[in-house]
Write a protein that holds these residues in place. Structure first.
Motif, short mmCIF file in Angstrom:
data_model
loop_
_atom_site.label_atom_id
_atom_site.label_comp_id
_atom_site.label_asym_id
_atom_site.label_seq_id
_atom_site.Cartn_x
_atom_site.Cartn_y
_atom_site.Cartn_z
N GLY A 206 37.88 40.91 45.10
CA GLY A 206 36.68 41.73 44.98
C GLY A 206 35.94 41.56 43.68
O GLY A 206 34.89 42.18 43.49
N THR A 207 36.47 40.72 42.77
CA THR A 207 35.76 40.44 41.53
C THR A 207 34.39 39.86 41.85
O THR A 207 34.27 38.96 42.68
N VAL A 208 33.35 40.38 41.23
CA VAL A 208 32.00 39.89 41.47
C VAL A 208 31.61 38.97 40.33
O VAL A 208 31.63 39.36 39.16
N ARG A 209 31.31 37.74 40.68
CA ARG A 209 30.90 36.75 39.69
C ARG A 209 29.61 36.11 40.17
O ARG A 209 29.53 35.63 41.29
N ARG A 210 28.60 36.14 39.30
CA ARG A 210 27.27 35.62 39.64
C ARG A 210 26.74 36.26 40.92
O ARG A 210 26.14 35.62 41.77
N GLY A 211 27.01 37.56 41.07
CA GLY A 211 26.47 38.30 42.20
C GLY A 211 27.20 38.10 43.51
O GLY A 211 26.75 38.58 44.55
N GLU A 212 28.37 37.43 43.50
CA GLU A 212 29.09 37.16 44.73
C GLU A 212 30.55 37.61 44.60
O GLU A 212 31.20 37.37 43.59
N GLU A 213 31.04 38.29 45.63
CA GLU A 213 32.42 38.76 45.62
C GLU A 213 33.37 37.58 45.75
O GLU A 213 33.19 36.70 46.58
N GLN A 214 34.41 37.58 44.92
CA GLN A 214 35.34 36.46 44.86
C GLN A 214 36.72 36.85 45.38
O GLN A 214 37.11 38.02 45.35
N PRO A 215 37.49 35.87 45.86
CA PRO A 215 38.86 36.15 46.30
C PRO A 215 39.80 36.29 45.11
O PRO A 215 39.47 35.88 44.00
N ALA A 216 40.97 36.84 45.36
CA ALA A 216 41.98 36.93 44.31
C ALA A 216 42.50 35.55 43.97
O ALA A 216 42.73 34.72 44.85
N LEU A 217 42.70 35.31 42.67
CA LEU A 217 43.25 34.04 42.19
C LEU A 217 44.50 34.31 41.37
O LEU A 217 44.54 35.26 40.58
N LEU A 218 45.51 33.45 41.53
CA LEU A 218 46.65 33.50 40.63
C LEU A 218 46.20 33.09 39.23
O LEU A 218 45.14 32.51 39.05
N SER A 219 47.02 33.40 38.26
CA SER A 219 46.74 32.92 36.91
C SER A 219 47.04 31.43 36.84
O SER A 219 47.66 30.85 37.75
N ALA A 220 46.61 30.80 35.76
CA ALA A 220 46.91 29.38 35.57
C ALA A 220 48.41 29.15 35.50
O ALA A 220 48.93 28.19 36.09
N ASP A 221 49.12 30.02 34.80
CA ASP A 221 50.58 29.89 34.72
C ASP A 221 51.23 30.04 36.08
O ASP A 221 52.12 29.27 36.46
N GLU A 222 50.81 31.05 36.84
CA GLU A 222 51.39 31.28 38.17
C GLU A 222 51.09 30.12 39.12
O GLU A 222 51.93 29.75 39.94
N THR A 223 49.90 29.56 39.01
CA THR A 223 49.53 28.42 39.85
C THR A 223 50.46 27.24 39.60
O THR A 223 51.02 26.65 40.54
N PHE A 224 50.64 26.90 38.33
CA PHE A 224 51.51 25.78 38.00
C PHE A 224 52.94 26.04 38.46
O PHE A 224 53.58 25.18 39.07
N LEU A 225 53.46 27.24 38.17
CA LEU A 225 54.84 27.54 38.52
C LEU A 225 55.05 27.56 40.02
O LEU A 225 56.14 27.23 40.51
#
Length: 313
Positions: A206-225
């Motif tokens: 639900g994060t809004v970036r540049r006027g558009e709702e975004q999906p949840a993202l893992l952190s960079a650390d969580e992505t790599f792990l």
């Protein structure tokens, strides 16, 4: 044109600077363009074939959103390294300058892509194997930003076994965790701690970036792990700080290495005070600040092939 779209477009026009003993960046005028018939219409890709017969390792490089293959080709040194090290470099083009990376959202202009990009990339691999002697058992894939999300989506589709993969300035969508069918694959991640486009710490749904709702993202650390764990890799055995070749950029690079079965490894690069731009790519001071900071201590193409080459051996 939205601000985010304009920023990413300007990155595509940026002239990559040569620092230290970094290899020269690629010249797209020297690449061969090919077109394939797909369910989404004609699709094309750039390739740098090698003389002689195969089988040859293949590195597939995926551009960022609002970019195209020609731009990412000249932003890394992979074309130069490919001639020296004997692998085939391939840079496919996303449809309308975007990849259908599974997020269902984009921070650039226009709706998310609905193209069958996984099918297209599979067709590119088959075409390079047939025409250039590319070895389908030794295919590496790396993507930047939107292309990094696409590289993760391709691996998670479970439809092809990469020799190794890499996501650059991109994080795994939280929704992909349970659905990912990726086979154990040695992995490299690279992210900037000050990335103003894809936050290093991830983001909630639900994060809004540049006027558009975004999906949840893992952190960079969580992505790599996540990818390191799927590959059966152990905890880090080495954490080191790379030489600071350009103290004036206020940024430095940390490397974490995790041993994996079969004498392979997974590697995470953390660009401290680095932004949404791959290291070694020069931007003007204003654009650099907008994206969170530029790092000129390492050459991204060299990092990628150092990792991919180790997995091949």
């Amino acid at each position: 044109m939205r601000i985010a779209s304009l920023v990413l477009f300007l990155i595509g026009l940026a002239l990559p600077a040569r620092a230290g003993d970094f290899p020269d960046k690629g010249d797209p005028a020297e690449a061969t363009r090919r077109t394939l018939a797909t369910a989404d219409g004609p699709r094309d890709y750039l390739v740098q074939p090698l003389p002689g017969r195969g089988p040859r390792p293949v590195v597939i490089l995926l551009h960022g959103g609002t970019q195209e293959a020609r731009q990412i080709w000249k932003q890394t040194s992979l074309a130069t390294i490919a001639r020296r090290e004997g692998f085939i470099l391939v840079a496919p083009n996303g449809l309308d300058r975007h990849w259908n990376d599974g997020r269902g959202a984009t921070i650039a202009a226009g709706p998310p892509s609905t193209a069958d990009d996984i099918g297209f990339l599979l067709a590119v691999i088959d075409d390079v194997a047939r025409r250039d002697g590319g070895d389908p058992r030794t295919v590496f894939m790396a993507g930047v930003s939107n292309g990094g999300f696409m590289a993760m989506a391709f691996a998670c589709s479970g439809r092809f076994q990469l020799k190794a993969g890499a996501n650059l300035i991109s994080n795994l969508p939280a929704a992909a965790v349970g659905a990912c069918k990726a086979a154990p694959t040695p992995w490299l991640s690279l992210n900037g701690t000050s990335d103003s486009v894809i936050p290093f710490a991830g983001q909630p749904a639900g994060t809004v970036r540049r006027g558009e709702e975004q999906p949840a993202l893992l952190s960079a650390d969580e992505t790599f792990l996540f990818f390191a764990a799927r590959a059966g890799c152990a905890r880090e055995t080495l954490r080191d700080r790379l030489p600071d070749l350009d103290p004036g950029d206020g940024s430095w690079v940390e490397r974490k290495t995790h041993p994996c079965p079969g004498a392979r490894s997974a590697v995470q690069y953390i660009v401290h005070n680095g932004g949404h731009v791959t290291p070694g790519l020069a931007l003007g001071p204003v654009l650099g600040r907008m994206l969170g900071g530029v790092n000129m201590d390492v050459d991204t193409g060299s990092l990628l092939w150092s990792f991919f080459g180790d997995q091949r051996r």
